[in-house]
Every structure is written in C-alpha cells, then in structure tokens.
Design an enzyme around this catalytic site. Sequence first.
Site, PDB file in Angstrom:
ATOM      1  N   TRP A  78       2.338  -3.239   2.923  1.00 22.53           N
ATOM      2  CA  TRP A  78       2.975  -2.904   4.208  1.00 22.53           C
ATOM      3  C   TRP A  78       1.977  -2.984   5.345  1.00 22.53           C
ATOM      4  CZ3 TRP A  78       7.722  -3.852   3.850  1.00 22.53           C
ATOM      5  CH2 TRP A  78       8.462  -3.504   2.708  1.00 22.53           C
TER       6      TRP A  78
ATOM      7  N   ASP B  20       1.828   4.365   9.864  1.00 22.33           N
ATOM      8  CA  ASP B  20       3.109   4.178   9.171  1.00 22.33           C
ATOM      9  C   ASP B  20       3.185   5.249   8.088  1.00 22.33           C
ATOM     10  OD1 ASP B  20       5.200   3.418   7.519  1.00 22.33           O
ATOM     11  OD2 ASP B  20       4.538   1.342   7.248  1.00 22.33           O
TER      12      ASP B  20
ATOM     13  N   LYS C 266      12.961   6.370   2.741  1.00 20.13           N
ATOM     14  CA  LYS C 266      12.090   6.752   1.642  1.00 20.13           C
ATOM     15  C   LYS C 266      12.191   8.253   1.362  1.00 20.13           C
ATOM     16  CE  LYS C 266      10.849   2.544   1.633  1.00 20.13           C
ATOM     17  NZ  LYS C 266       9.709   1.827   2.169  1.00 20.13           N
TER      18      LYS C 266
HETATM   19  C1  PLP Z   1       9.482   0.578   2.808  1.00 17.74           C
HETATM   20  C2  PLP Z   1       8.339   0.553   3.712  1.00 17.74           C
HETATM   21  C3  PLP Z   1       8.334  -0.277   4.860  1.00 17.74           C
HETATM   22  C4  PLP Z   1       9.458  -1.215   5.214  1.00 17.74           C
HETATM   23  O1  PLP Z   1      10.580  -0.533   5.575  1.00 17.74           O
HETATM   24  P1  PLP Z   1      11.899  -1.287   6.115  1.00 17.74           P
HETATM   25  O2  PLP Z   1      12.676  -0.142   6.702  1.00 17.74           O
HETATM   26  O3  PLP Z   1      12.550  -1.905   4.932  1.00 17.74           O
HETATM   27  O4  PLP Z   1      11.486  -2.269   7.119  1.00 17.74           O
HETATM   28  C5  PLP Z   1       7.232  -0.212   5.680  1.00 17.74           C
HETATM   29  N1  PLP Z   1       6.200   0.602   5.409  1.00 17.74           N
HETATM   30  C6  PLP Z   1       6.170   1.383   4.313  1.00 17.74           C
HETATM   31  C7  PLP Z   1       4.991   2.256   4.058  1.00 17.74           C
HETATM   32  C8  PLP Z   1       7.233   1.390   3.437  1.00 17.74           C
HETATM   33  O5  PLP Z   1       7.203   2.164   2.348  1.00 17.74           O
END
Ligand code: PLP
Length: 360
Positions: free
Chosen positions: A101, A171, A195
């Site tokens: 990511w 993030d 998540k």
């Molecule tokens: C799942 C995830 C993403 C991507 O998320 P989307 O909503 O599918 O774009 C980005 N960063 C992390 C750390 C993730 O776990």
Amino acid sequence: MSRVYNFSAGPAVLPEEVLKEAQAEMLDYRGTGMSVMEMSHRSKAFDEIIDQTEADLRKLMQIPDNYKVLFMQGGASLQFAMIPMNFMKNKTADYIVTGQWAKKAYQEAQKYGKVNKIASSEDKTFSYIPDCSDLPVSEDADYVYICENNTIYGTKFKELPDTKGKILISDVSSCFLSEPVDVTKYGMLYGGVQKNIGPAGMVIAVIREDLITDDVLPGTPTMMQYKTYADNRSMYNTPNCYCIYMCGKVFQWIMRMGGLEGMKAHNEKKAAILYDFLDQSRLFKGTVVKEDRSLMNVPFVTGDKDLDAKFVAESKAAGFENLKGHRTVGGMRASIYNAMPLEGVEKLVDFMKKFEEENL
Ligand SMILES: *Cc1c(COP(=O)(O)O)cnc(C)c1O
C-alpha cells in the site's frame, strides 16, 4: 442463520451488536418511516447522524479542535493521488515504503512531483519496519508519508518516524481505532473504513486545519480538494450516508468497549493468543520480525505450499473464513480486527493445534 469467524483483511468482520441494531432500524429509522438508505442527506435525521458520528470519533480519538474530520469516497486508494495534489506545494515528498500500500502511494505520487523513497523494507519482503530515527528527510519535502500498519505483510510502526519537522501523513486503514493515538503528531491520518470500522466505500481523514487550503496543484478536481469537504461538512455532494451511519454505530460500540484503551487491551489479548501459539508451534510460523508485529494482521506459514492450501481448505470447512494469505504473499493471514471476538481467536488456535498434530 449461522455466522462464521471471518478473518478477512477487508471488507471485514463487524460487531454483531452493530449489525443487529442496523437490522432493527432497517425499515424505520427512529420513527422517520424510512431506512437511512432512503433518506435525504439534507434531512434533519441524517444531519444528526453525521454530527453525532463526527462528535463520537472526535471523542474517541481526542481529536483537537484544529483538526478537521472528513468523510470521503473513492477508498484509501484515491488518497494516494489526493495527498500529493493537495499538499505538494514544493512538488517534493518523502515516502517510507513498508509494503504494497505504501508502494502504491509512492508510485502514484510520482505523477505529481519528485518523490523520494527515504526508507524501505522491500529487501526482506517487507517483513520488518526500517529504523526511522534518523532518516535522510529532504529539505524541501512537503511531507513524509507512511503506511502505519501493513495489512498484507503484518507489520506496524510501533514508533512514528522522526520527520525532522516535516508533516507526517499516515495511512491507518488497517489499524484505525485499534489503540489510542496522539493525533497532534500527524498533519493528516486517514483510512479506508472497511478494515476496522464499517462497510466498504468510504475514507475518513483527520487533517490539521491549516493544511487545508486552496493552494493545490493546478487542475485538481473540486471533488479531490480537501477544502471542498472541509467547507461543506463532507456534504458538497451526496456522501456515503449509510456508511457514515454504520461507522457511527461502530464508534458507539467502541465506546461501550472502553474506548481506544479498551480496544487496545482487547486487541493485545487476542494477538498474544495467536502469536504465543505461533512462537511455540512446530508446524506454523509467523513471517515478520517480532518487534514489528501488527496487532491486526497476522501472516503465518507452514513452510510447505501444499500444506498451507490444505490448512486453508480445512479451516474453511470448520467455519474459519478468509485465512488465505494475500495473493502476492501466499501462506495464511488472520486479520483480527477490533470486531473479531476473543473466542474467534481461541477457536482458531485450537483448530491450528489439532491441524498440527494431524500433519506433523
Ligand atoms: C486496504 C488498504 C488500502 C486500499 O483501500 P481501498 O479502500 O480499497 O482503496 C490502502 N491502504 C491500506 C493500509 C489498506 O489496508
């Protein structure tokens, strides 16, 4: 009805209590005679929902008044572009690449300016967090970027990098609300809610107010400017109303669980059960450096691809869903987010013990 133990990395398990509440309010939300799904985002009922949701998040995370809370669509992945478009005033940014990511964010940012990879753990398939105590932070960097919990590889920053005075952008998709955080250490933190918080389709960002300006890269679409959301309480256009409502319910659930301190204790207890087992198992082993282990995503392997596949198949048949590792890594991964009950982890470990006895 039968519910499985869902170890998916996302979209992921939600608290059963929350799902039942939503079920009870499905046809008639508190006397409105309609579902939240059917409601105008300009209605009084929805106005109260979004207000309460934001207020509860502020309370949970102790978000200072000089930070804005934004509800946006496009997933965490859209932020990979929005961040440089909004913040790259000097057209320079530093990225720490600790997984897929972070790497995607790093690659996307390259479309907008000069992007430096100031640390990485790719040399050992992202199985650790690099030392970030004395990084070569660029003098003109607009920000330093991290992915705080690496969903795919199962590592987590236990200490934030020393950004040498630059703004930190993080993030937190897969560790959102899993433990207390000091929001003041960040210029911006954000996460996709699927998540650890709610249904898919939304990102929550917490951004320091003074960073939200009109001074964005030329051509930045209105819908990709943070100011558009900040100036319109995230309702410049129709937001993901139902998702906001569900997130609000999860925030209330977290409060009932003792807030972020309570969540941390609950998560540490679950993770310890699984990691302690992995550490003494003769068949299974964890794949990351101990000090950097995530409380949320726990990858493990047997060392034998066929046996891994057998484990995934048998665990599924026994009611443990989504234990297959990410397609780029293989092996197994148990995501044990906030809403995974203790019992789910205990039963998984019992199952792993049994599998070990049968397959050694
Ligand atoms: C799942 C995830 C993403 C991507 O998320 P989307 O909503 O599918 O774009 C980005 N960063 C992390 C750390 C993730 O776990």
